[in-house]
Scaffold this motif. Structure first.
Motif, PDB file in Angstrom:
ATOM      1  N   TYR A 145       0.839  -1.195   0.000  1.00 15.24           N
ATOM      2  CA  TYR A 145       0.000   0.000   0.000  1.00 15.24           C
ATOM      3  C   TYR A 145       0.873   1.243   0.000  1.00 15.24           C
ATOM      4  CZ  TYR A 145      -3.816   3.199   1.046  1.00 15.24           C
ATOM      5  OH  TYR A 145      -4.738   4.219   0.987  1.00 15.24           O
ATOM      6  N   ASN A 146       0.685   2.081  -1.015  1.00 17.47           N
ATOM      7  CA  ASN A 146       1.458   3.310  -1.181  1.00 17.47           C
ATOM      8  C   ASN A 146       0.744   4.464  -0.477  1.00 17.47           C
ATOM      9  OD1 ASN A 146       2.528   5.785  -2.261  1.00 17.47           O
ATOM     10  ND2 ASN A 146       3.447   4.594  -3.907  1.00 17.47           N
ATOM     11  N   THR A 147       1.349   4.986   0.605  1.00 20.83           N
ATOM     12  CA  THR A 147       0.710   6.063   1.366  1.00 20.83           C
ATOM     13  C   THR A 147       0.835   7.416   0.681  1.00 20.83           C
ATOM     14  OG1 THR A 147       2.755   6.348   2.669  1.00 20.83           O
ATOM     15  CG2 THR A 147       1.066   4.906   3.575  1.00 20.83           C
ATOM     16  N   THR A 148       1.745   7.533  -0.271  1.00 18.84           N
ATOM     17  CA  THR A 148       1.875   8.785  -1.015  1.00 18.84           C
ATOM     18  C   THR A 148       0.695   8.975  -1.960  1.00 18.84           C
ATOM     19  OG1 THR A 148       4.290   8.645  -0.923  1.00 18.84           O
ATOM     20  CG2 THR A 148       3.346  10.126  -2.562  1.00 18.84           C
ATOM     21  N   ASP A 149       0.365   7.884  -2.683  1.00 21.33           N
ATOM     22  CA  ASP A 149      -0.746   7.952  -3.649  1.00 21.33           C
ATOM     23  C   ASP A 149      -2.045   7.364  -3.098  1.00 21.33           C
ATOM     24  OD1 ASP A 149       1.050   9.040  -5.486  1.00 21.33           O
ATOM     25  OD2 ASP A 149       1.661   7.062  -6.197  1.00 21.33           O
ATOM     26  N   ASN A 150      -1.979   6.814  -1.849  1.00 19.52           N
ATOM     27  CA  ASN A 150      -3.161   6.206  -1.230  1.00 19.52           C
ATOM     28  C   ASN A 150      -3.799   5.139  -2.123  1.00 19.52           C
ATOM     29  OD1 ASN A 150      -3.074   7.787   1.151  1.00 19.52           O
ATOM     30  ND2 ASN A 150      -3.996   9.502   0.038  1.00 19.52           N
ATOM     31  N   LYS A 151      -2.953   4.210  -2.573  1.00 23.37           N
ATOM     32  CA  LYS A 151      -3.462   3.119  -3.403  1.00 23.37           C
ATOM     33  C   LYS A 151      -2.514   1.928  -3.325  1.00 23.37           C
ATOM     34  CE  LYS A 151      -1.222   4.428  -7.759  1.00 23.37           C
ATOM     35  NZ  LYS A 151      -1.427   4.726  -9.205  1.00 23.37           N
ATOM     36  N   PHE A 152      -2.994   0.766  -3.762  1.00 25.83           N
ATOM     37  CA  PHE A 152      -2.170  -0.433  -3.790  1.00 25.83           C
ATOM     38  C   PHE A 152      -1.309  -0.437  -5.056  1.00 25.83           C
ATOM     39  CE2 PHE A 152      -5.606  -1.668  -0.975  1.00 25.83           C
ATOM     40  CZ  PHE A 152      -4.920  -2.318   0.042  1.00 25.83           C
ATOM     41  N   GLU A 153      -0.047  -0.801  -4.858  1.00 21.89           N
ATOM     42  CA  GLU A 153       0.881  -0.907  -5.985  1.00 21.89           C
ATOM     43  C   GLU A 153       1.217  -2.384  -6.194  1.00 21.89           C
ATOM     44  OE1 GLU A 153       1.844   1.469  -7.880  1.00 21.89           O
ATOM     45  OE2 GLU A 153       1.518   3.326  -6.744  1.00 21.89           O
ATOM     46  N   LYS A 154       1.139  -2.832  -7.452  1.00 19.56           N
ATOM     47  CA  LYS A 154       1.447  -4.217  -7.783  1.00 19.56           C
ATOM     48  C   LYS A 154       2.913  -4.340  -8.191  1.00 19.56           C
ATOM     49  CE  LYS A 154      -0.257  -6.220 -11.532  1.00 19.56           C
ATOM     50  NZ  LYS A 154      -1.204  -6.894 -12.442  1.00 19.56           N
ATOM     51  N   ILE A 155       3.592  -5.301  -7.594  1.00 17.42           N
ATOM     52  CA  ILE A 155       4.986  -5.576  -7.934  1.00 17.42           C
ATOM     53  C   ILE A 155       5.060  -6.938  -8.631  1.00 17.42           C
ATOM     54  CG2 ILE A 155       7.319  -5.913  -7.043  1.00 17.42           C
ATOM     55  CD1 ILE A 155       6.316  -3.102  -6.612  1.00 17.42           C
ATOM     56  N   ILE A 156       5.667  -6.956  -9.818  1.00 16.78           N
ATOM     57  CA  ILE A 156       5.886  -8.207 -10.549  1.00 16.78           C
ATOM     58  C   ILE A 156       7.380  -8.477 -10.561  1.00 16.78           C
ATOM     59  CG2 ILE A 156       5.618  -9.436 -12.734  1.00 16.78           C
ATOM     60  CD1 ILE A 156       3.235  -7.651 -13.351  1.00 16.78           C
ATOM     61  N   LEU A 157       7.779  -9.573  -9.926  1.00 15.27           N
ATOM     62  CA  LEU A 157       9.190  -9.931  -9.832  1.00 15.27           C
ATOM     63  C   LEU A 157       9.472 -11.124 -10.746  1.00 15.27           C
ATOM     64  CD1 LEU A 157      11.927  -9.526  -8.350  1.00 15.27           C
ATOM     65  CD2 LEU A 157      11.116 -11.199  -6.674  1.00 15.27           C
ATOM     66  N   PRO A 158      10.148 -10.913 -11.880  1.00 16.49           N
ATOM     67  CA  PRO A 158      10.467 -12.033 -12.776  1.00 16.49           C
ATOM     68  C   PRO A 158      11.452 -13.002 -12.114  1.00 16.49           C
ATOM     69  CG  PRO A 158      10.759  -9.893 -13.855  1.00 16.49           C
ATOM     70  CD  PRO A 158      10.623  -9.628 -12.386  1.00 16.49           C
ATOM     71  N   ILE A 159      11.287 -14.282 -12.386  1.00 14.60           N
ATOM     72  CA  ILE A 159      12.165 -15.305 -11.827  1.00 14.60           C
ATOM     73  C   ILE A 159      13.023 -15.889 -12.948  1.00 14.60           C
ATOM     74  CG2 ILE A 159      12.291 -17.518 -10.653  1.00 14.60           C
ATOM     75  CD1 ILE A 159      11.311 -15.209  -8.900  1.00 14.60           C
ATOM     76  N   THR A 160      14.350 -15.774 -12.791  1.00 14.76           N
ATOM     77  CA  THR A 160      15.292 -16.337 -13.763  1.00 14.76           C
ATOM     78  C   THR A 160      16.368 -17.097 -13.008  1.00 14.76           C
ATOM     79  OG1 THR A 160      14.921 -14.453 -15.253  1.00 14.76           O
ATOM     80  CG2 THR A 160      16.874 -15.829 -15.650  1.00 14.76           C
ATOM     81  N   LEU A 161      16.491 -18.376 -13.299  1.00 16.16           N
ATOM     82  CA  LEU A 161      17.541 -19.175 -12.670  1.00 16.16           C
ATOM     83  C   LEU A 161      18.889 -18.742 -13.223  1.00 16.16           C
ATOM     84  CD1 LEU A 161      16.033 -22.765 -12.637  1.00 16.16           C
ATOM     85  CD2 LEU A 161      16.656 -21.412 -10.644  1.00 16.16           C
ATOM     86  N   GLU A 162      19.790 -18.336 -12.358  1.00 14.64           N
ATOM     87  CA  GLU A 162      21.112 -17.886 -12.770  1.00 14.64           C
ATOM     88  C   GLU A 162      22.068 -19.068 -12.783  1.00 14.64           C
ATOM     89  OE1 GLU A 162      22.468 -14.473 -10.672  1.00 14.64           O
ATOM     90  OE2 GLU A 162      20.528 -13.453 -10.758  1.00 14.64           O
ATOM     91  N   GLU A 163      22.709 -19.276 -13.937  1.00 19.54           N
ATOM     92  CA  GLU A 163      23.522 -20.474 -14.133  1.00 19.54           C
ATOM     93  C   GLU A 163      24.693 -20.539 -13.172  1.00 19.54           C
ATOM     94  OE1 GLU A 163      22.842 -23.019 -15.990  1.00 19.54           O
ATOM     95  OE2 GLU A 163      20.996 -22.083 -16.672  1.00 19.54           O
ATOM     96  N   GLU A 164      25.331 -19.383 -12.904  1.00 21.37           N
ATOM     97  CA  GLU A 164      26.483 -19.435 -12.015  1.00 21.37           C
ATOM     98  C   GLU A 164      26.088 -19.808 -10.599  1.00 21.37           C
ATOM     99  OE1 GLU A 164      25.084 -15.108 -12.188  1.00 21.37           O
ATOM    100  OE2 GLU A 164      25.348 -16.813 -13.506  1.00 21.37           O
ATOM    101  N   LEU A 165      24.860 -19.528 -10.229  1.00 23.95           N
ATOM    102  CA  LEU A 165      24.412 -19.922  -8.906  1.00 23.95           C
ATOM    103  C   LEU A 165      24.058 -21.401  -8.884  1.00 23.95           C
ATOM    104  CD1 LEU A 165      22.202 -16.899  -7.869  1.00 23.95           C
ATOM    105  CD2 LEU A 165      24.558 -17.397  -7.234  1.00 23.95           C
ATOM    106  N   VAL A 166      23.477 -21.871  -9.983  1.00 28.81           N
ATOM    107  CA  VAL A 166      23.150 -23.291 -10.052  1.00 28.81           C
ATOM    108  C   VAL A 166      24.425 -24.114 -10.017  1.00 28.81           C
ATOM    109  CG1 VAL A 166      22.128 -25.099 -11.479  1.00 28.81           C
ATOM    110  CG2 VAL A 166      21.014 -22.879 -11.312  1.00 28.81           C
ATOM    111  N   SER A 167      25.476 -23.627 -10.686  1.00 31.15           N
ATOM    112  CA  SER A 167      26.718 -24.385 -10.729  1.00 31.15           C
ATOM    113  C   SER A 167      27.342 -24.512  -9.352  1.00 31.15           C
ATOM    114  CB  SER A 167      27.714 -23.718 -11.681  1.00 31.15           C
ATOM    115  OG  SER A 167      28.103 -22.444 -11.178  1.00 31.15           O
ATOM    116  N   THR A 168      27.107 -23.577  -8.463  1.00 31.59           N
ATOM    117  CA  THR A 168      27.665 -23.672  -7.112  1.00 31.59           C
ATOM    118  C   THR A 168      26.992 -24.780  -6.325  1.00 31.59           C
ATOM    119  OG1 THR A 168      26.101 -22.097  -6.130  1.00 31.59           O
ATOM    120  CG2 THR A 168      28.110 -21.195  -7.086  1.00 31.59           C
ATOM    121  N   GLN A 169      25.849 -25.241  -6.790  1.00 35.90           N
ATOM    122  CA  GLN A 169      25.142 -26.295  -6.085  1.00 35.90           C
ATOM    123  C   GLN A 169      25.310 -27.661  -6.765  1.00 35.90           C
ATOM    124  OE1 GLN A 169      23.077 -25.672  -3.157  1.00 35.90           O
ATOM    125  NE2 GLN A 169      24.473 -23.960  -3.307  1.00 35.90           N
TER     126      GLN A 169
END
Length: 384
Positions: free
Chosen positions: A241-265
């Motif tokens: 909830y954004n108190t500046t604009d007095n409304k709900f803001e939607k956040i879309i977070l894209p998910i991408t598997l990062e290869e260098e992180l996968v390689s550490t596992q």
């Protein structure tokens, strides 16, 4: 006889006069009650301290942090410091009760202070603010200003995307996702906000999540948040909830598997990698061959070699030793100071010790399909 009568009248008039005086005193005088005390009026002198509100909210939401700004006009000079107290509040306490007063550069003898509050329920009462002036340990003067009425409401009760965050500003700095188990991925979210309650951040629909690091320099907040998601998940969607604009803001977070992180596992557990498996087989076969040669040739050199290889095989076959981590130990993705933090232990736990590098310890935590690899600082390992 006459002298006796005169003396009698004189005494009578004297007695009646005393009784009249006593009646007059009881009618117009008030006794002093030495037991009556007031900490606010225990100083001596005229009024030299005046309090007023500069900013005060009219309405607040559940979990919202809000600000109250107070002004103090102090015409007194003979005092050393200012003390602030909060009285008679109900389900409402300041988050920064020891905040220091700041002298105004525009107005003489004027000080201001900002106090932050938070309420989880509607049954609250704003506290009375008491300001005290001290000279050493002596109270010189004190004044109170009563709390004002504030209305309360709860928002987004049925919104499954609402994260409980009410903020003036909210921003995702960065995010990283790596493989966590065969079926799950681990997402790390770096968040900054202003005039918010990031400590209540929670994304509904996911069981395993939490705050690993929080920097609370209110009104600015910074949080490193981790969340375990299905590995096929392509995005995370949530609201604040954004108190500046007095409304709900939607956040879309894209998910991408990062290869260098996968390689550490990948193949991080030497006992489970294919290379290690074949190495163990090779050492075992060599030990059997040396034993057969000793039995056949009866030469002790084969026996010595057999014992050496057998010891090496046993060392390879032995499981990783275990260590205990301290409560609130931080687990990193890589053994570097700037590595992403993806979990923080809530209690002492036992983990597998895999190897040491640069003051870090590679560990394996969990069991079965839920095992994962990470790094902790050596200082977080409990020494036996």
């Amino acid at each position: 006889m006459k002298k006796f009568l005169v003396v009698f009248l004189f005494l009578a008039s004297f007695l009646f006069a005393n009784e009249f005086v006593n009646k007059e005193s009881s009618a117009f005088g008030t006794p002093i009650n030495k037991q009556t005390t007031s900490p606010v009026k225990s100083y001596v002198g005229t009024k030299n301290l005046y309090l007023s509100y500069i900013n005060y909210p009219k309405h607040i939401y559940k979990n919202q942090r809000f600000e109250i700004e107070v002004k103090a006009l102090i015409t007194r000079k003979n005092y050393d410091y200012i003390q602030t107290r909060f009285l008679n509040g109900k389900n409402m306490i300041p988050l920064n009760p020891k905040e220091k007063w700041k002298k105004s550069t525009n107005t003489k003898n004027t000080y201001t202070n900002k106090f932050y509050f938070k309420s989880y329920e509607s049954k609250f009462q704003m506290p009375t603010i008491e300001v005290r002036l001290y000279k050493g340990k002596t109270l010189m003067e004190a004044r109170r200003i009563s709390g004002l009425n504030v209305t309360f409401s709860e928002i987004a009760k049925s919104d499954e995307r609402f994260t409980n965050v009410i903020a003036k500003d909210f921003k995702i700095v960065t995010s990283k996702t790596k493989q966590y188990t065969n079926k799950e991925a681990l997402t790390i979210i770096d968040i900054v906000s202003n005039h918010s309650n990031l400590e209540d951040f929670y994304i509904k629909g996911f069981k395993e999540q939490g705050i690993t690091v929080i920097e609370d320099n209110y009104p600015n907040q910074h949080v490193i948040y981790y969340i375990v998601i299905p590995i096929h998940k392509k995005s995370i969607i949530f609201n604040y909830y954004n108190t500046t604009d007095n409304k709900f803001e939607k956040i879309i977070l894209p998910i991408t598997l990062e290869e260098e992180l996968v390689s550490t596992q990948t193949d991080l557990n030497p006992n489970n990698s294919s290379f290690e498996f074949y190495k163990k087989i090779a050492v075992g076969v060599l030990a059997i061959i040396l034993l057969i040669l000793f039995v056949w040739k009866r030469k002790y050199i084969f026996l010595v070699l057999f014992l050496i290889v057998a010891i090496v095989f046993m060392l390879f076959a032995m499981p990783n030793k275990t260590i205990r981590l301290k409560e609130n130990s931080v687990i990193y993705i890589l053994p570097t100071k700037n590595s992403t933090i993806f979990q923080k232990t809530k209690k002492e736990i036992v983990v597998e010790d895999m190897k040491r590098k640069n003051d870090f310890v590679k560990i394996m935590i969990g069991s079965g399909d839920n095992k994962f690899i990470g790094w902790v600082k050596e200082k977080d390992v409990i020494k036996n």
